[in-house]
Structures are given as structure tokens and as C-alpha cells.
Design an enzyme around this catalytic site. Structure first.
Site, PDB file in Angstrom:
ATOM      1  N   CYS A   1     -25.274  -2.819 -42.831  1.00 52.69           N
ATOM      2  CA  CYS A   1     -26.444  -3.303 -43.575  1.00 52.69           C
ATOM      3  C   CYS A   1     -27.646  -3.614 -42.677  1.00 52.69           C
ATOM      4  O   CYS A   1     -28.788  -3.603 -43.134  1.00 52.69           O
ATOM      5  CB  CYS A   1     -26.064  -4.524 -44.402  1.00 52.69           C
ATOM      6  SG  CYS A   1     -25.137  -5.744 -43.494  1.00 52.69           S
TER       7      CYS A   1
ATOM      8  N   GLN B   1     -30.399 -12.029 -39.942  1.00 51.74           N
ATOM      9  CA  GLN B   1     -29.531 -11.537 -41.014  1.00 51.74           C
ATOM     10  C   GLN B   1     -29.015 -12.666 -41.915  1.00 51.74           C
ATOM     11  O   GLN B   1     -28.588 -13.723 -41.440  1.00 51.74           O
ATOM     12  CB  GLN B   1     -28.352 -10.766 -40.404  1.00 51.74           C
ATOM     13  CG  GLN B   1     -28.826  -9.577 -39.580  1.00 51.74           C
ATOM     14  CD  GLN B   1     -27.728  -8.628 -39.118  1.00 51.74           C
ATOM     15  OE1 GLN B   1     -27.921  -7.921 -38.142  1.00 51.74           O
ATOM     16  NE2 GLN B   1     -26.605  -8.577 -39.809  1.00 51.74           N
TER      17      GLN B   1
ATOM     18  N   SER C   1     -25.186 -13.858 -46.784  1.00 55.21           N
ATOM     19  CA  SER C   1     -24.382 -13.045 -47.713  1.00 55.21           C
ATOM     20  C   SER C   1     -23.797 -11.818 -47.016  1.00 55.21           C
ATOM     21  O   SER C   1     -22.835 -11.232 -47.505  1.00 55.21           O
ATOM     22  CB  SER C   1     -25.211 -12.601 -48.919  1.00 55.21           C
ATOM     23  OG  SER C   1     -26.300 -11.811 -48.502  1.00 55.21           O
TER      24      SER C   1
ATOM     25  N   HIS D   1     -32.074  -8.952 -44.898  1.00 53.30           N
ATOM     26  CA  HIS D   1     -32.027  -8.822 -43.436  1.00 53.30           C
ATOM     27  C   HIS D   1     -33.400  -8.374 -42.938  1.00 53.30           C
ATOM     28  O   HIS D   1     -33.961  -7.380 -43.415  1.00 53.30           O
ATOM     29  CB  HIS D   1     -31.006  -7.749 -43.021  1.00 53.30           C
ATOM     30  CG  HIS D   1     -29.572  -8.159 -43.174  1.00 53.30           C
ATOM     31  ND1 HIS D   1     -29.155  -9.392 -43.610  1.00 53.30           N
ATOM     32  CD2 HIS D   1     -28.421  -7.451 -42.922  1.00 53.30           C
ATOM     33  CE1 HIS D   1     -27.827  -9.432 -43.632  1.00 53.30           C
ATOM     34  NE2 HIS D   1     -27.366  -8.271 -43.221  1.00 53.30           N
TER      35      HIS D   1
ATOM     36  N   ASN E   1     -29.866  -6.945 -48.072  1.00 49.62           N
ATOM     37  CA  ASN E   1     -28.609  -6.499 -47.446  1.00 49.62           C
ATOM     38  C   ASN E   1     -27.485  -6.213 -48.425  1.00 49.62           C
ATOM     39  O   ASN E   1     -26.694  -5.291 -48.212  1.00 49.62           O
ATOM     40  CB  ASN E   1     -28.122  -7.528 -46.419  1.00 49.62           C
ATOM     41  CG  ASN E   1     -27.912  -8.887 -47.016  1.00 49.62           C
ATOM     42  OD1 ASN E   1     -28.852  -9.498 -47.513  1.00 49.62           O
ATOM     43  ND2 ASN E   1     -26.687  -9.385 -46.981  1.00 49.62           N
TER      44      ASN E   1
HETATM   45  P1  NAP Z   1     -15.723 -10.288 -49.236  1.00 49.20           P
HETATM   46  O1  NAP Z   1     -16.725 -11.058 -50.024  1.00 49.20           O
HETATM   47  O2  NAP Z   1     -14.838 -11.023 -48.300  1.00 49.20           O
HETATM   48  O3  NAP Z   1     -14.795  -9.455 -50.301  1.00 49.20           O
HETATM   49  C1  NAP Z   1     -13.602  -8.824 -49.903  1.00 49.20           C
HETATM   50  C2  NAP Z   1     -12.941  -8.129 -51.101  1.00 49.20           C
HETATM   51  O4  NAP Z   1     -11.725  -7.519 -50.642  1.00 49.20           O
HETATM   52  C3  NAP Z   1     -12.566  -9.070 -52.247  1.00 49.20           C
HETATM   53  O5  NAP Z   1     -12.688  -8.405 -53.477  1.00 49.20           O
HETATM   54  C4  NAP Z   1     -11.098  -9.333 -51.949  1.00 49.20           C
HETATM   55  O6  NAP Z   1     -10.334  -9.683 -53.122  1.00 49.20           O
HETATM   56  C5  NAP Z   1     -10.657  -7.980 -51.474  1.00 49.20           C
HETATM   57  N1  NAP Z   1      -9.383  -8.088 -50.749  1.00 49.20           N
HETATM   58  C6  NAP Z   1      -9.050  -8.942 -49.736  1.00 49.20           C
HETATM   59  N2  NAP Z   1      -7.760  -8.762 -49.378  1.00 49.20           N
HETATM   60  C7  NAP Z   1      -7.277  -7.773 -50.183  1.00 49.20           C
HETATM   61  C8  NAP Z   1      -6.008  -7.138 -50.324  1.00 49.20           C
HETATM   62  N3  NAP Z   1      -4.951  -7.487 -49.575  1.00 49.20           N
HETATM   63  N4  NAP Z   1      -5.884  -6.161 -51.273  1.00 49.20           N
HETATM   64  C9  NAP Z   1      -6.906  -5.806 -52.050  1.00 49.20           C
HETATM   65  N5  NAP Z   1      -8.137  -6.375 -51.974  1.00 49.20           N
HETATM   66  C10 NAP Z   1      -8.313  -7.345 -51.048  1.00 49.20           C
HETATM   67  O7  NAP Z   1     -16.425  -9.163 -48.371  1.00 49.20           O
HETATM   68  P2  NAP Z   1     -17.817  -8.372 -48.642  1.00 49.20           P
HETATM   69  O8  NAP Z   1     -18.945  -9.055 -47.995  1.00 49.20           O
HETATM   70  O9  NAP Z   1     -17.880  -8.075 -50.094  1.00 49.20           O
HETATM   71  O10 NAP Z   1     -17.596  -7.039 -47.789  1.00 49.20           O
HETATM   72  C11 NAP Z   1     -16.801  -5.967 -48.248  1.00 49.20           C
HETATM   73  C12 NAP Z   1     -16.976  -4.774 -47.321  1.00 49.20           C
HETATM   74  O11 NAP Z   1     -18.340  -4.344 -47.346  1.00 49.20           O
HETATM   75  C13 NAP Z   1     -16.658  -5.076 -45.847  1.00 49.20           C
HETATM   76  O12 NAP Z   1     -16.099  -3.920 -45.282  1.00 49.20           O
HETATM   77  C14 NAP Z   1     -18.037  -5.357 -45.254  1.00 49.20           C
HETATM   78  O13 NAP Z   1     -18.075  -5.112 -43.880  1.00 49.20           O
HETATM   79  C15 NAP Z   1     -18.880  -4.352 -46.018  1.00 49.20           C
HETATM   80  N6  NAP Z   1     -20.313  -4.683 -46.134  1.00 49.20           N
HETATM   81  C16 NAP Z   1     -20.734  -5.916 -46.513  1.00 49.20           C
HETATM   82  C17 NAP Z   1     -22.118  -6.173 -46.665  1.00 49.20           C
HETATM   83  C18 NAP Z   1     -22.666  -7.495 -47.113  1.00 49.20           C
HETATM   84  O14 NAP Z   1     -23.913  -7.642 -47.118  1.00 49.20           O
HETATM   85  N7  NAP Z   1     -21.846  -8.478 -47.490  1.00 49.20           N
HETATM   86  C19 NAP Z   1     -23.024  -5.158 -46.407  1.00 49.20           C
HETATM   87  C20 NAP Z   1     -22.559  -3.893 -46.022  1.00 49.20           C
HETATM   88  C21 NAP Z   1     -21.213  -3.673 -45.901  1.00 49.20           C
HETATM   89  P3  NAP Z   1     -10.087 -11.230 -53.567  1.00 49.20           P
HETATM   90  O15 NAP Z   1     -11.386 -11.678 -54.138  1.00 49.20           O
HETATM   91  O16 NAP Z   1      -9.005 -11.115 -54.555  1.00 49.20           O
HETATM   92  O17 NAP Z   1      -9.718 -11.983 -52.315  1.00 49.20           O
END
Ligand code: NAP
Length: 356
Positions: free
Chosen positions: A154, A181, A184, A248, A333
Site C-alpha cells: 500500500c 503511514q 489501518s 498514506h 491505503n
Molecule cells: P487483518 O485485519 O489482521 O485481517 C486478517 C484476516 O485474515 C481476517 O479476516 C482473519 O479472520 C483472517 N485470518 C486470520 N487467521 C486465519 C486463518 N487461520 N484462517 C483463515 N483466515 C484467517 O489484516 P488486514 O490489514 O486486513 O490485511 C490482510 C492482508 O492484506 C495482509 O496480507 C496485508 O499485508 C495486506 N494489506 C493490507 C493493507 C492495509 O492497509 N491494511 C494494505 C495492503 C495490503 P478473523 O477475523 O476470523 O481473525
């Protein structure tokens, strides 16, 4: 008929953004959600109870969807034409391949496959032709319908598109940038409030490497079934976590091989359009690079939502005492840098016949 979409990791920060942004999408409809075993078996509404982060209510058509585990893969195949993956690294690596192998196209936000050589890492305004890697990926792996396409980190969105617009004509040589950044970006619950309130954290694990390295693949050329990475641009990044919720910002200094006039840069940014705009994709910003000519803009709170949160908002273009020019870029982001960027990738792939 709309395509039926699944969101893997649909209960997390990025997943919730997908659920929100896909409401009333003209081509796609959420039909399936998978998350961790602690969410599985619950209705979506119950699974996100107390941690729904969006400013709009949970969409009616998603509330009652029963959340599944990642292993319910046969059901996913029945219910989804493709999936968005908002999973963390290790899970993404394992499951994105399983889904693609069984015949489900995967459009991912995770870093797991960004450096996999036959997986395109897309910013549709920059490297839309990299989607032509997909038939090679399918051939390499013996996959018929499934494939993996990813979007980059991001942090890049806020500074790379304005540079790409200038690169062909003026050749970028060196970049020094400092990102500010949003919290979130670390997901939910993310950075503890006591660590970030009234504070700036000058370290985000792995972020500087991604910010410096991923542009080389994105700016690379697709030749004879391979992506040849860009060479000859040096990037030095400082990535900081700051106490804002979304958005960001990047403060950028850049050196060119052929230094342009300031007016030339502004004209190119003003006129910049690419394939998503030509195809009039629903999530494409009308003006991908929006320059604001006020001395104190862009500002995170005022400018992150420009054009559905999909525009890159730029300002403060001025001469640099060390390099040629400096400017400030801003992008949302979790929209442009995550779910909105993923949806734009899906729209491009749909229009080009990879999803139907
Ligand atoms: P997050 O809020 O921590 O969400 C993680 C997700 O994965 C939740 O739905 C969680 O489910 C699920 N999960 C965790 N353990 C699991 C398992 N054992 N089996 C199946 N599902 C599982 O993270 P996020 O910020 O959304 O990021 C998600 C991805 O996008 C990451 O790879 C991150 O690097 C990427 N990303 C994030 C952003 C950003 O701005 N946040 C930007 C670009 C890319 P539960 O809710 O049930 O725990």
C-alpha cells in the site's frame, strides 16, 4: 448476471473494505466469505460484531452469509466465480495456490506471491499489460481456469504513479522518500493505541524493503512471457507509522536523467490517463493523478477520499536543493492501496476476459 465473489479474510481490515466497496458493484456481488476458525460458522454480522470498522452499516446482502474456513474449498468453488484474498502472508502463500489450482481465480492483497516470477503485480494504470503473464502462469502450473494476480504494497500507491507518468520521457534515476503511514495499514487491532497516540513510530517491519523493491517489478517490461524487472533506479525509503486512521502520505525527492521543466511535469500529471480510464472501469478514478495547487495540500483527512479514495493526490511540486524536484503524494491505503486497488485489478481482468 453479476459474477459471484468470495472474500478470503473477509472479516479483517482489508476484507471489511471489500465488503463495503462491493455494495452495488455493477459486475460483482459478494456471495462467500472465509476467515479464521474463530469466525467460521457464524453469520458475517456476528463474526464482525464489535469490530466492524467501516463508517457505513454492514451491507444487508452480506449480513447473513455464514463465514467458512479456508479449507471449505469445494464449497468456495461452487459459490464463487473468483475470490479476493485479504489473508496474511503465510496463509496466503498456502491457500491462494490451492484456490487457483482448483480453478478459482485469486486476486490478492498479500505479499506472499508478489515476487513469484509468473505472478503479475498490478497497478492497472502502470502495468496493465502484465496481465498477459497469466496464460503463462496457467501453462507453467497446469492450471486451466484459476490463476493468481496480486497488487503491491500500500505504501507505493502514493508516489509511484506520478513518477511512472514522467519516467518514459525523463528517465528517473534516484528517489528518496519518506512515508507517513496510517494505522489501518497494520490491520485490526493493529498498532496498540499506547504505542501510536501522541507518537510517531519510525519503523514498520519489511515496509522499506517493499517500498524500494516492488517498483522494479511493476515498472518492468513484459517480454516473451517474462517480466524483466526495471534496473537503474535507486530508491531509498523511510517508512513511518503516524497517528492517522486512513491515508498514506509520501514526501518524495527525485532525480531524472533529463530534468523536465516544472510546467512539463504539471501538464503530464494533469493529462495522465491509462487503460482503466479508457475502458471506463467502475473503480477507475477519472483523474488518476490529481494535483492540488495550494501550499499546504495534500492533507490526509481532506484529500484521501478524492474520487472514491482511488485518486493519487499530489501537491507541493518544487525544485529540490539536492535532487531535481520534490513533491508530496497521498493515497487512501485501505481503498486505493488495498481493496479498491484489488477491485480495479478484478475489473481490468474481467474486461479482458480472464474472469469469465
Ligand atoms: P487483518 O485485519 O489482521 O485481517 C486478517 C484476516 O485474515 C481476517 O479476516 C482473519 O479472520 C483472517 N485470518 C486470520 N487467521 C486465519 C486463518 N487461520 N484462517 C483463515 N483466515 C484467517 O489484516 P488486514 O490489514 O486486513 O490485511 C490482510 C492482508 O492484506 C495482509 O496480507 C496485508 O499485508 C495486506 N494489506 C493490507 C493493507 C492495509 O492497509 N491494511 C494494505 C495492503 C495490503 P478473523 O477475523 O476470523 O481473525
Amino acid at each position: 448476471m453479476k459474477l459471484r465473489v468470495g472474500v478470503l479474510g473477509g472479516t479483517g481490515m482489508v476484507g471489511q473494505n471489500y465488503i463495503k466497496l462491493l455494495v452495488n458493484h455493477p459486475w460483482f456481488e459478494v456471495n462467500y466469505v472465509a476467515a479464521s476458525p474463530s469466525s467460521a460458522g457464524k453469520s458475517y454480522e456476528k463474526a464482525v460484531s464489535g469490530r466492524w470498522q467501516m463508517s457505513t452499516d454492514i451491507p444487508e446482502n452480506v449480513k447473513e452469509i455464514v463465514v467458512k474456513t479456508l479449507d471449505d474449498i469445494e464449497l468456495a468453488k461452487e459459490k464463487c466465480d473468483f475470490v479476493f484474498s485479504a489473508l496474511g502472508g503465510k496463509l496466503a502463500k498456502e491457500y491462494e495456490e490451492k484456490y487457483a489450482e482448483i480453478g478459482i481465480p485469486v486476486i490478492s492483497n498479500a505479499s506472499a506471491h508478489r515476487w513469484t516470477s509468473d505472478v503479475p503485480m498490478l497497478i492497472p494504470e502502470i502495468n496493465h499489460d502484465h496481465i498477459n503473464m497469466i496464460p503463462h502462469q496457467q501453462k507453467n502450473r497446469g492450471w486451466k481456469k484459476g490463476f493468481i494476480a496480486v497488487k503491491p504494497n500500500c505504501s507505493l500507491q502514493s508516489y509511484l504513479t506520478p513518477l511512472f507518468a514522467l519516467h518514459e520521457k525523463f528517465k528517473i534515476k534516484q528517489i528518496i522518500l519518506t512515508t507517513l503511514q496510517a494505522v489501518s495499514g497494520a490491520g485490526h487491532p493493529g498498532v496498540p493505541s499506547l504505542d501510536i497516540y501522541d507518537n510517531i513510530v519510525p519503523y514498520i517491519g519489511g515496509e522499506e524493503e517493499k517500498t524500494e523493491e516492488e517498483p522494479m517489478k511493476i515498472l518492468g517490461k513484459f517480454v516473451d512471457g517474462k517480466i524483466i524487472n526495471e534496473k537503474g533506479i535507486d530508491i531509498s525509503a523511510h517508512c513511518n507509522r503516524v497517528p492517522v486512521i486512513d491515508g498514506h502520505m509520501a514526501c518524495v525527492s527525485v532525480k531524472f536523467e533529463n530534468k523536465p521543466e516544472r510546467e512539463e511535469i504539471l501538464k503530464i500529471w494533469d493529462e495522465f490517463k491509462s487503460l482503466p480510464q479508457e475502458l471506463d472501469l467502475p473503480f477507475a478514478p477519472k483523474k488518476p493523478i490529481m494535483y492540488i495547487d495550494e501550499p499546504n495540500r495534500p492533507q490526509t483527512r481532506k484529500d484521501r477520499d478524492k474520487d472514491k479514495g482511488m485518486a493519487i493526490v499530489v501537491g507541493r511540486l518544487r525544485e529540490c536543493n539536492v535532487f531535481d524536484y520534490r513533491y508530496v503524494g497521498l493515497s487512501h491505503n485501505t481503498v486505493r492501496g488495498a481493496a479498491g486497488g484489488g477491485i480495479l485489478n478484478a475489473e481490468l481482468l474481467y474486461k479482458k476476459g480472464f474472469l469469465n
